[in-house]
Design a protein around this motif. Structure first.
Motif, PDB file in Angstrom:
ATOM      1  N   GLU A  21      -8.428   3.797   2.078  1.00  0.00           N
ATOM      2  CA  GLU A  21      -6.996   3.582   2.417  1.00  0.00           C
ATOM      3  C   GLU A  21      -6.852   4.011   4.047  1.00  0.00           C
ATOM      4  OE1 GLU A  21      -2.637   5.102   1.343  1.00  0.00           O
ATOM      5  OE2 GLU A  21      -4.373   5.995   0.343  1.00  0.00           O
ATOM      6  N   ALA A  22      -7.350   5.095   4.389  1.00  0.00           N
ATOM      7  CA  ALA A  22      -7.115   5.435   5.964  1.00  0.00           C
ATOM      8  C   ALA A  22      -7.674   4.490   6.738  1.00  0.00           C
ATOM      9  CB  ALA A  22      -7.891   6.709   6.271  1.00  0.00           C
ATOM     10  N   THR A  23      -8.955   3.722   6.807  1.00  0.00           N
ATOM     11  CA  THR A  23      -9.519   2.867   7.559  1.00  0.00           C
ATOM     12  C   THR A  23      -8.742   1.714   7.678  1.00  0.00           C
ATOM     13  OG1 THR A  23     -11.451   2.505   6.129  1.00  0.00           O
ATOM     14  CG2 THR A  23     -11.540   4.064   7.812  1.00  0.00           C
ATOM     15  N   GLU A  24      -8.324   1.225   6.102  1.00  0.00           N
ATOM     16  CA  GLU A  24      -7.602   0.053   6.072  1.00  0.00           C
ATOM     17  C   GLU A  24      -6.147   0.279   6.993  1.00  0.00           C
ATOM     18  OE1 GLU A  24      -7.123  -3.947   5.395  1.00  0.00           O
ATOM     19  OE2 GLU A  24      -8.935  -2.880   5.261  1.00  0.00           O
ATOM     20  N   ARG A  25      -5.713   1.254   6.569  1.00  0.00           N
ATOM     21  CA  ARG A  25      -4.276   1.429   7.383  1.00  0.00           C
ATOM     22  C   ARG A  25      -4.417   1.560   8.806  1.00  0.00           C
ATOM     23  NH1 ARG A  25      -1.554   6.995   6.153  1.00  0.00           N
ATOM     24  NH2 ARG A  25      -1.707   6.192   3.801  1.00  0.00           N
ATOM     25  N   GLY A  26      -5.615   1.960   9.548  1.00  0.00           N
ATOM     26  CA  GLY A  26      -5.692   1.970  10.645  1.00  0.00           C
ATOM     27  C   GLY A  26      -6.075   0.525  11.380  1.00  0.00           C
ATOM     28  N   ARG A  27      -6.762  -0.231  10.552  1.00  0.00           N
ATOM     29  CA  ARG A  27      -6.836  -1.760  10.713  1.00  0.00           C
ATOM     30  C   ARG A  27      -5.689  -2.563  10.995  1.00  0.00           C
ATOM     31  NH1 ARG A  27      -7.663  -6.240   7.467  1.00  0.00           N
ATOM     32  NH2 ARG A  27      -8.820  -7.878   8.864  1.00  0.00           N
ATOM     33  N   GLN A  28      -4.696  -2.375   9.726  1.00  0.00           N
ATOM     34  CA  GLN A  28      -3.551  -2.903   9.758  1.00  0.00           C
ATOM     35  C   GLN A  28      -2.315  -2.714  10.659  1.00  0.00           C
ATOM     36  OE1 GLN A  28      -3.090  -5.612   8.014  1.00  0.00           O
ATOM     37  NE2 GLN A  28      -5.001  -5.811   7.066  1.00  0.00           N
TER      38      GLN A  28
ATOM     39  N   MET B  90       0.944  -1.269  -0.006  1.00  0.00           N
ATOM     40  CA  MET B  90      -0.032  -0.025  -0.132  1.00  0.00           C
ATOM     41  C   MET B  90       0.889   1.155  -0.030  1.00  0.00           C
ATOM     42  SD  MET B  90      -2.669   1.188   2.996  1.00  0.00           S
ATOM     43  CE  MET B  90      -3.564  -0.347   2.804  1.00  0.00           C
ATOM     44  N   GLU B  91       0.663   2.369  -1.013  1.00  0.00           N
ATOM     45  CA  GLU B  91       1.544   3.447  -0.835  1.00  0.00           C
ATOM     46  C   GLU B  91       1.238   4.263   0.508  1.00  0.00           C
ATOM     47  OE1 GLU B  91       0.359   5.745  -4.149  1.00  0.00           O
ATOM     48  OE2 GLU B  91       1.761   7.502  -3.565  1.00  0.00           O
ATOM     49  N   ASP B  92       2.090   4.745   0.744  1.00  0.00           N
ATOM     50  CA  ASP B  92       1.917   5.356   2.271  1.00  0.00           C
ATOM     51  C   ASP B  92       1.664   6.898   1.751  1.00  0.00           C
ATOM     52  OD1 ASP B  92       2.445   5.255   5.095  1.00  0.00           O
ATOM     53  OD2 ASP B  92       3.885   6.892   4.686  1.00  0.00           O
ATOM     54  N   GLY B  93       0.671   7.168   2.353  1.00  0.00           N
ATOM     55  CA  GLY B  93       0.178   8.726   2.201  1.00  0.00           C
ATOM     56  C   GLY B  93      -0.366   9.228   3.478  1.00  0.00           C
ATOM     57  N   LEU B  94      -1.142  10.255   3.147  1.00  0.00           N
ATOM     58  CA  LEU B  94      -1.750  10.917   4.599  1.00  0.00           C
ATOM     59  C   LEU B  94      -3.110  10.481   5.095  1.00  0.00           C
ATOM     60  CD1 LEU B  94      -1.415  14.636   3.221  1.00  0.00           C
ATOM     61  CD2 LEU B  94      -0.163  13.576   5.057  1.00  0.00           C
ATOM     62  N   GLY B  95      -3.275   9.962   6.071  1.00  0.00           N
ATOM     63  CA  GLY B  95      -4.485   9.098   6.716  1.00  0.00           C
ATOM     64  C   GLY B  95      -5.375   9.927   7.302  1.00  0.00           C
ATOM     65  N   LEU B  96      -6.388  10.495   6.605  1.00  0.00           N
ATOM     66  CA  LEU B  96      -7.346  11.450   7.472  1.00  0.00           C
ATOM     67  C   LEU B  96      -8.616  10.771   7.771  1.00  0.00           C
ATOM     68  CD1 LEU B  96      -8.213  14.500   8.274  1.00  0.00           C
ATOM     69  CD2 LEU B  96      -8.832  14.795   5.986  1.00  0.00           C
TER      70      LEU B  96
ATOM     71  N   HIS C 108     -21.017   9.727   2.109  1.00  0.00           N
ATOM     72  CA  HIS C 108     -20.172   8.993   3.145  1.00  0.00           C
ATOM     73  C   HIS C 108     -18.528   8.557   2.387  1.00  0.00           C
ATOM     74  CE1 HIS C 108     -23.865   7.751   5.308  1.00  0.00           C
ATOM     75  NE2 HIS C 108     -23.348   9.002   5.709  1.00  0.00           N
ATOM     76  N   ARG C 109     -18.377   9.158   1.478  1.00  0.00           N
ATOM     77  CA  ARG C 109     -16.849   8.833   0.919  1.00  0.00           C
ATOM     78  C   ARG C 109     -15.753   9.764   1.685  1.00  0.00           C
ATOM     79  NH1 ARG C 109     -16.463   6.433  -4.132  1.00  0.00           N
ATOM     80  NH2 ARG C 109     -14.680   7.556  -4.653  1.00  0.00           N
ATOM     81  N   PRO C 110     -14.597   9.149   1.875  1.00  0.00           N
ATOM     82  CA  PRO C 110     -13.582  10.049   2.485  1.00  0.00           C
ATOM     83  C   PRO C 110     -13.248  11.189   1.752  1.00  0.00           C
ATOM     84  CG  PRO C 110     -12.866   7.606   2.164  1.00  0.00           C
ATOM     85  CD  PRO C 110     -14.305   8.047   1.353  1.00  0.00           C
ATOM     86  N   ALA C 111     -13.445  12.425   2.776  1.00  0.00           N
ATOM     87  CA  ALA C 111     -12.747  13.802   2.211  1.00  0.00           C
ATOM     88  C   ALA C 111     -11.309  13.735   1.529  1.00  0.00           C
ATOM     89  CB  ALA C 111     -12.717  14.643   3.516  1.00  0.00           C
ATOM     90  N   LEU C 112     -10.462  12.828   1.958  1.00  0.00           N
ATOM     91  CA  LEU C 112      -9.260  12.488   1.440  1.00  0.00           C
ATOM     92  C   LEU C 112      -8.833  11.157   1.110  1.00  0.00           C
ATOM     93  CD1 LEU C 112      -6.417  14.104   0.779  1.00  0.00           C
ATOM     94  CD2 LEU C 112      -5.878  13.950   3.162  1.00  0.00           C
ATOM     95  N   ALA C 113      -7.953  10.964   0.263  1.00  0.00           N
ATOM     96  CA  ALA C 113      -7.456   9.555  -0.192  1.00  0.00           C
ATOM     97  C   ALA C 113      -8.752   8.802  -0.806  1.00  0.00           C
ATOM     98  CB  ALA C 113      -6.930   8.957   1.078  1.00  0.00           C
ATOM     99  N   PRO C 114      -7.963   8.219  -2.082  1.00  0.00           N
ATOM    100  CA  PRO C 114      -9.211   7.308  -2.775  1.00  0.00           C
ATOM    101  C   PRO C 114      -9.594   5.961  -2.138  1.00  0.00           C
ATOM    102  CG  PRO C 114      -6.855   7.092  -3.400  1.00  0.00           C
ATOM    103  CD  PRO C 114      -6.620   8.241  -2.219  1.00  0.00           C
ATOM    104  N   ARG C 115     -10.680   5.465  -2.544  1.00  0.00           N
ATOM    105  CA  ARG C 115     -11.027   4.242  -1.874  1.00  0.00           C
ATOM    106  C   ARG C 115     -10.030   3.131  -2.485  1.00  0.00           C
ATOM    107  NH1 ARG C 115     -15.906   3.763   0.285  1.00  0.00           N
ATOM    108  NH2 ARG C 115     -16.136   1.760  -0.336  1.00  0.00           N
ATOM    109  N   LEU C 116      -9.767   2.071  -1.736  1.00  0.00           N
ATOM    110  CA  LEU C 116      -9.081   0.891  -2.052  1.00  0.00           C
ATOM    111  C   LEU C 116      -9.754   0.150  -3.013  1.00  0.00           C
ATOM    112  CD1 LEU C 116      -7.103   0.065   1.199  1.00  0.00           C
ATOM    113  CD2 LEU C 116      -6.319   1.165  -0.806  1.00  0.00           C
ATOM    114  N   PRO C 117      -8.952  -0.817  -3.881  1.00  0.00           N
ATOM    115  CA  PRO C 117      -9.890  -1.901  -4.729  1.00  0.00           C
ATOM    116  C   PRO C 117     -10.605  -2.658  -3.642  1.00  0.00           C
ATOM    117  CG  PRO C 117      -7.715  -1.616  -5.358  1.00  0.00           C
ATOM    118  CD  PRO C 117      -7.607  -0.867  -4.031  1.00  0.00           C
ATOM    119  N   ALA C 118     -11.926  -2.969  -3.979  1.00  0.00           N
ATOM    120  CA  ALA C 118     -12.636  -4.066  -3.349  1.00  0.00           C
ATOM    121  C   ALA C 118     -11.698  -5.267  -2.882  1.00  0.00           C
ATOM    122  CB  ALA C 118     -13.957  -4.726  -4.354  1.00  0.00           C
ATOM    123  N   PRO C 119     -11.940  -5.348  -1.471  1.00  0.00           N
ATOM    124  CA  PRO C 119     -11.019  -6.760  -1.218  1.00  0.00           C
ATOM    125  C   PRO C 119     -11.435  -7.976  -1.687  1.00  0.00           C
ATOM    126  CG  PRO C 119     -12.632  -5.914   0.531  1.00  0.00           C
ATOM    127  CD  PRO C 119     -12.731  -5.170  -0.547  1.00  0.00           C
ATOM    128  N   ALA C 120     -10.530  -8.362  -2.592  1.00  0.00           N
ATOM    129  CA  ALA C 120     -10.350  -9.915  -2.130  1.00  0.00           C
ATOM    130  C   ALA C 120      -9.992  -9.271  -1.003  1.00  0.00           C
ATOM    131  CB  ALA C 120      -9.502 -10.649  -3.354  1.00  0.00           C
TER     132      ALA C 120
END
Length: 453
Positions: A187-194, A1-7, A15-27
């Motif tokens: 990306e921000a919530t997935e980064r927070g999870r990981q 995952m590219e490291d960017g700003l997590g807001l 309900h889309r994030p104000a910053l950062a694109p959505r990740l591809p649907a999980p496999a």
């Protein structure tokens, strides 16, 4: 995952994030002192012992402050009995500037003319952010255990005080820990999870097996698409629960809030992406973490300040980044009133709700659990330590200190960098430039400073 700003901020309309694109649907302070004992604060004693550390109240001046104090009188009487001395009551004007708040504190709390034995380490602030400012709260928290009660209705102050008094008379079994991520595909919530939620679960389980963690087996809510109903169902259990949740906090829709009243009702609500939100009305009456605690990791989860600490930085970077420029539109503007979030107010006023709430006043970033100085390193234990403190029965102020000590470290490191540059200039040497390190430390410092009880 590219490291960017997590807001952790999402728009209210889609309900889309104000910053950062959505990740591809999980496999000018007035003070009402009532303590009569000659020995109050003792930093060498048990920090949870009110007889050693003492507890007091800071209320706004005027009739509004009088009514708040009257509403929580049962809680004041309980704490006075627990510490063996009447709780001191302080009255303060609204102070907007940090330097003025520091001078006010030194004049009243830390004169330096004598030992601070008559200064309670625990301080409960009453009132909204436009009555006693966030700056005043942060200044008092430098060396104290500080929390705030802010309700729109006096009845809610009384309801909360009654809930605490009743809860401290009950006997409960072992508390439980519940950790969850509102996985909205960003990306921000997935980064927070990981980097935070999953490592925290691992730490808790490892320490529990070693007999070093005071709780039942931790629970997680970590499905592919957890929704509000799933969390509401889990949080209704009668066992006192400490919840650590990571989500986006609801921010303004793309067109802005239609009214200030709607903003105050919705901003900071817990966003689950397309699955919806948990807002104030969802936790106002039903059982939700009864006698428990909630650490809500999200933008504006505790409230919205009069001016964001991140605005200057975003204004500079927004010239080169359209997404960051868009975040500026979510920030309070000149003349906007600061306010505490409706979601925690409703949960705390609920007789079947939590006793304590931890959240962020301002934008919340992933800096607080990710160290970016000369590499990227996850630091989940900063928050796992808060879970452990709460589960073993530490008071909320002691638990938050587990996090704020990293704020002290960031302040010291920033000061050392600025001092080193000043020393070099005074000797006619070229000051070593480390803009990336300064930027990271500045973001870390501001992010950590926004967490409150």
């Amino acid at each position: 995952m590219e490291d960017g700003l997590g807001l952790l901020l999402a728009r209210a309309d889609d309900h889309r994030p104000a910053l950062a694109p959505r990740l591809p649907a999980p496999a000018p302070a007035q003070v009402e002192r009532r303590a009569t004992t000659s020995r109050l604060r003792d930093d060498g004693a048990d920090p949870n012992d009110l007889r050693a550390q003492r507890w007091g109240v800071l209320a706004p001046l005027g009739e509004a402050g009088d009514r708040m104090l009257a509403a929580i009188r049962p809680l004041i009487e309980l704490r006075s009995a627990q510490q063996g001395a009447e709780a001191p009551i302080y009255r303060a004007p609204f102070i907007a500037a940090a330097d003025v708040a520091l001078r006010w504190k030194k004049k009243l709390f830390e004169t330096g003319a004598d030992l601070s034995l008559e200064v309670p380490r625990y301080l409960l602030i009453l009132g909204e952010l436009d009555q006693i400012s966030l700056v005043q709260q942060q200044v008092q928290a430098i060396d104290g255990f500080v929390g705030r009660l802010a309700f729109a209705r006096e009845a809610d102050f009384a309801a909360y005080a009654g809930k605490v008094v009743a809860a401290e008379r009950r006997v409960h079994g072992p508390p439980r820990a519940l950790l969850m991520t509102a996985r909205d595909g960003s990306e921000a919530t997935e980064r927070g999870r990981q980097a935070l939620i999953l490592p925290s679960l691992e730490i808790v389980r490892k320490r529990l097996a070693a007999g070093q963690f005071p709780a039942c087996e931790p629970e997680s809510l970590d499905g592919e698409h957890p929704d509000p109903d799933a969390l509401l169902a889990r949080a209704a259990a009668p066992t006192p629960t400490v919840l650590l949740s990571l989500s986006h906090g609801e921010g303004p829709p793309a067109a802005g809030w239609s009214s200030a009243a709607l903003q105050r009702e919705r901003q900071g609500a817990m966003c689950f992406g397309a699955a919806g939100t948990i807002a104030a009305g969802d936790v106002a009456a039903r059982p939700f973490l009864p006698d428990g605690a909630w650490f809500m990791f999200a933008c504006n989860s505790a409230g919205t300040p009069t001016g964001s600490a991140f605005r200057p930085w975003l204004e500079v970077l927004g010239r080169h980044n359209r997404e960051l420029a868009g975040v500026l539109a979510t920030l309070p503007g000149p003349g906007d009133r600061p306010f505490t979030a409706a979601l925690p107010r409703a949960a705390l006023a609920n007789p079947r709700g939590p006793l304590v709430f931890f959240g962020h006043i301002d934008l919340a970033w992933t800096y607080s659990f990710r160290e970016c100085d000369r590499g990227v390193f996850d630091r989940p234990a900063r928050f796992t330590a808060i879970l452990r403190a709460l589960l073993r029965g530490d008071r909320a102020g002691v638990a938050l200190r587990e996090l704020l000590r990293f704020l002290d470290q960031a302040n010291t490191e920033l000061l050392s960098l600025y001092d080193g540059a000043a020393q070099a200039r005074s000797l006619g040497l070229a000051a070593r430039s480390d803009d990336a390190r300064l930027g990271y430390l500045w973001m870390l410092r501001q992010d950590l400073a926004g967490y409150v009880v």
